[in-house]
Scaffold this active site. Structure first.
Site, PDB file in Angstrom:
ATOM      1  N   GLU A 201       0.920  -1.258  -0.115  1.00  0.00           N
ATOM      2  CA  GLU A 201      -0.008   0.016  -0.083  1.00  0.00           C
ATOM      3  C   GLU A 201       0.971   1.315  -0.032  1.00  0.00           C
ATOM      4  O   GLU A 201       1.947   1.254   0.514  1.00  0.00           O
ATOM      5  CB  GLU A 201      -1.020  -0.016   1.195  1.00  0.00           C
TER       6      GLU A 201
ATOM      7  N   ASN B 269     -12.493  -0.743  -0.176  1.00  0.00           N
ATOM      8  CA  ASN B 269     -11.673  -1.569   1.014  1.00  0.00           C
ATOM      9  C   ASN B 269     -12.397  -1.129   2.211  1.00  0.00           C
ATOM     10  O   ASN B 269     -12.338   0.045   2.482  1.00  0.00           O
ATOM     11  CB  ASN B 269     -10.247  -1.254   0.917  1.00  0.00           C
ATOM     12  N   GLU B 270     -12.440  -1.848   3.405  1.00  0.00           N
ATOM     13  CA  GLU B 270     -13.168  -1.590   4.417  1.00  0.00           C
ATOM     14  C   GLU B 270     -14.156  -0.482   4.386  1.00  0.00           C
ATOM     15  O   GLU B 270     -14.072   0.542   4.796  1.00  0.00           O
ATOM     16  CB  GLU B 270     -12.129  -1.022   5.458  1.00  0.00           C
TER      17      GLU B 270
ATOM     18  N   TYR C 182      -6.297  -8.032  12.155  1.00  0.00           N
ATOM     19  CA  TYR C 182      -4.919  -7.989  12.895  1.00  0.00           C
ATOM     20  C   TYR C 182      -5.080  -8.252  14.235  1.00  0.00           C
ATOM     21  O   TYR C 182      -5.925  -7.780  15.205  1.00  0.00           O
ATOM     22  CB  TYR C 182      -4.748  -6.404  12.624  1.00  0.00           C
TER      23      TYR C 182
ATOM     24  N   GLU D 197      -6.246  -8.955   4.520  1.00  0.00           N
ATOM     25  CA  GLU D 197      -5.297  -8.197   5.287  1.00  0.00           C
ATOM     26  C   GLU D 197      -5.266  -8.888   6.708  1.00  0.00           C
ATOM     27  O   GLU D 197      -6.218  -9.042   7.352  1.00  0.00           O
ATOM     28  CB  GLU D 197      -5.864  -6.605   5.916  1.00  0.00           C
TER      29      GLU D 197
ATOM     30  N   GLN E 295       1.942  -5.922   5.837  1.00  0.00           N
ATOM     31  CA  GLN E 295       2.032  -5.735   4.339  1.00  0.00           C
ATOM     32  C   GLN E 295       3.694  -6.300   4.158  1.00  0.00           C
ATOM     33  O   GLN E 295       4.239  -6.809   5.075  1.00  0.00           O
ATOM     34  CB  GLN E 295       1.769  -4.372   4.096  1.00  0.00           C
TER      35      GLN E 295
HETATM   36  O1  AHR Z   1      -2.765  -2.118   6.426  1.00  0.00           O
HETATM   37  C1  AHR Z   1      -2.758  -1.079   7.036  1.00  0.00           C
HETATM   38  C2  AHR Z   1      -4.347  -0.722   7.268  1.00  0.00           C
HETATM   39  O2  AHR Z   1      -5.184  -1.465   7.789  1.00  0.00           O
HETATM   40  C3  AHR Z   1      -4.910  -0.651   5.673  1.00  0.00           C
HETATM   41  O3  AHR Z   1      -4.975   0.364   4.802  1.00  0.00           O
HETATM   42  C4  AHR Z   1      -6.594  -0.777   6.129  1.00  0.00           C
HETATM   43  O4  AHR Z   1      -7.423  -1.309   5.142  1.00  0.00           O
HETATM   44  C5  AHR Z   1      -6.384  -1.371   7.510  1.00  0.00           C
HETATM   45  O5  AHR Z   1      -7.252  -0.820   8.370  1.00  0.00           O
END
Ligand code: AHR
Length: 538
Positions: free
Chosen positions: A54, A211-212, A284, A337, A387
């Site tokens: 990104e 995205n999101e 995450y 992600e 990432q």
């Molecule tokens: O990976 C960092 C960010 O985390 C991404 O841009 C987003 O999609 C997520 O919240």
């Protein structure tokens, strides 16, 4: 060679020396793994071993893109060291340009002579960075669609483009598809692609629609997103490559988002469900950038592993909700992600957001997460670690001419052997570990992993989370017998072990031959380890 056999001594390599434990019989093992080679789950999609880049911090500039004029070795502006390492791990797919950045990105900005491309404020700017005249903050757009497609080609992977749904109309999306995939010389956009140096179509199959969208991608409700999604995918020309549309899925355990979207999509009938290829879950673990990556307590070691393990229930729960509407399970799960998110290392520049080297702890997160995907090969068709370089759960850390691989890289290299294999049911029995997650008491398994069959070769990967305890384990192959076995182990006596620019090989996997024959073997998994056993079966 490790001394491991059915009835022999059990040995383990600790800090370079062989520690011999008491002679044990096969029954002395207090853990057991059973690999049921005749119980297939599904084929492990190589796209599960996918990545994500990104325009965020130091990911693109200078992680991937150093520029053609750079003194850093490069191929057409792309960092050579990164290309070389990526080739070794067989990346299944690469997602770009975001993340949240995607919903502020106009692909036109990255086309044409680089010196004439517009300079834009990056999505990730903050007040603390506003005065920094850096490409990480004010994007020169030197890395655009053509550069991305070339990077994919150089590392032998498939592109996955995430389209802007929040701030551009559907028309711009169709045109991006046309720019990428229309045959050479036939449309204005395919001529534009040729003028940028790439006459042949890129053949992009994977398209993320926003995205999101529940957050940075527009703060939509699931119903609003379903309406936007329908509009975006309504009439996208295929140019010989059927687009695989990926919907912006839930944030972790947001069941309402999944249920709401699928319900709203199904209101317009089956056809619409059919048009969705994958549903993109994001999850995450870690502190979302608040806590240190390399300094942590033993309790925090277990807490992170416990949080990462939540992936298992996220997959099964969302899958079950999807199945309530998509009863034939035509739509698959994509985890586009995932990773452990810590604070930036103090010796990385301020503009390199969440850049850190990662430790053995993150490697265990990688191992257990990839194992989870393998075990759900019937449900999960793609995943993208967040990432690739210089941020969050990265495989590489780079700063100018300095470049290292992280422990996560080693796990991807070890697990690449699973790609394309048949995931087979495998059971793990080991004493649970009592841990605390977010201050609440919890249990963590004592061993976990996955197995895949590739004709006569079996790949078994196993995570032992116990920070100071080896785990003697009986491994039973049901339905076959072991002819030979090789191990590759990533471990250290220091749970904080990691690589750094000063010590780039601080943590590396080690290979050994394992003496084994017959249907079972006793193997001692090292403390705090990720292990790959490759067996030839007869
Ligand atoms: O990976 C960092 C960010 O985390 C991404 O841009 C987003 O999609 C997520 O919240």
């Amino acid at each position: 060679m490790e001394k491991i056999g059915r009835r022999g001594f059990v040995g383990t390599m600790l800090a370079g020396s062989v520690v011999l434990l008491a002679p044990r019989s096969a029954t002395a093992a207090d853990a057991k793994i059973e690999v049921l080679v005749n119980e297939p789950i599904g084929t492990i999609s190589p796209e599960i071993y996918g990545h994500f880049i990104e325009h965020l911090g130091g990911v693109i500039y200078d992680g991937v893109w150093v520029g053609e004029q750079s003194k850093i070795a490069n191929v057409g502006g792309i960092r050579s060291a990164l290309i070389d390492q990526m080739r070794k791990i067989k990346p299944g797919v690469l997602r770009w340009p975001g993340g949240c950045f995607a919903d502020s990105y106009d692909w036109h900005d990255g086309i044409g002579p680089r010196s004439e491309r517009p300079r834009r404020t990056d999505f990730w700017i903050s007040d603390a960075l506003k005065d920094a005249d850096k490409p990480q903050v004010y994007d020169p757009n030197h890395f655009g669609t053509n550069e991305f497609a070339r990077f994919c080609k150089l590392i032998g992977t498939q592109p996955y483009l995430a389209a802007n749904l929040r701030s551009l109309p559907a028309k711009s999306f169709y045109e991006w598809v046309e720019y990428c995939n229309a045959p050479a010389g036939l449309t204005t956009l395919s001529k534009m692609r040729a003028a940028a140096g790439d006459p042949e179509p890129f053949g992009v199959r994977y398209w993320g629609v926003g995205n999101e969208s529940w957050g940075c991608g527009g703060n939509l409700t699931p119903e609003e997103y379903a309406t936007e999604f329908r509009k975006f995918i309504a009439w996208v020309p295929s140019y010989g490559v059927k687009p695989a549309f990926i919907g912006s899925g839930p944030n972790g355990g947001d069941w309402k988002w999944t249920r709401g979207f699928f319900t709203a999509l199904a209101e317009k009938g089956d056809r619409l469900i059919n048009s969705l290829y994958g549903w993109g879950l994001h999850y995450y673990c870690g502190s979302t950038g608040k806590r240190d990556a390399t300094e942590f307590t033993e309790a925090e070691w277990y807490e992170l592993i416990g949080r990462a393990d939540r992936m298992e229930s996220l997959i099964t729960e969302h899958w079950s909700i999807m199945g309530g509407i998509d009863t034939k399970h035509r739509v698959k799960l994509i985890v586009d992600e995932w990773g452990a998110w810590h604070a930036r290392a103090k010796d990385m520049p301020e503009t390199y957001l969440w850049a850190y080297p990662g430790t053995l702890r993150d490697a265990l997160v990688s191992g257990l997460t990839l194992d989870t995907f393998n075990r759900h090969a019937d449900k999960v068709v793609m995943a993208n670690a967040a990432q690739l370089i210089n941020t969050i759960h990265s495989l590489f850390l780079a700063y100018e001419d300095k470049f290292i691989v992280t422990p996560n890289y080693h796990v991807f290299e070890m697990y690449a052997a699973h790609q394309g294999g048949k995931s087979v049911r495998t059971t793990f029995t080991a004493p649970d570990i009592s841990i605390a997650v977010d201050g609440r008491p919890s249990k963590l398994w004592g061993l976990q992993g996955s197995a895949s069959l590739h004709d006569k070769e079996l790949v078994l990967t196993v995570v032992n989370p116990q920070h100071n305890q080896p785990q003697a384990t009986e491994i039973a192959i049901r339905g076959a017998s072991i002819r030979s076995c090789q191990s590759r182990v990533l471990s250290s006596t220091d749970i904080h072990a990691h690589n750094s620019f000063a010590n780039p090989r601080g943590l590396e996997p080690k290979d050994a031959s394992v003496t084994a024959s017959g249907p079972t073997l006793i193997y001692q998994f090292q403390p705090a380890s990720v292990t790959r056993l490759q067996m030839t079966l007869g």
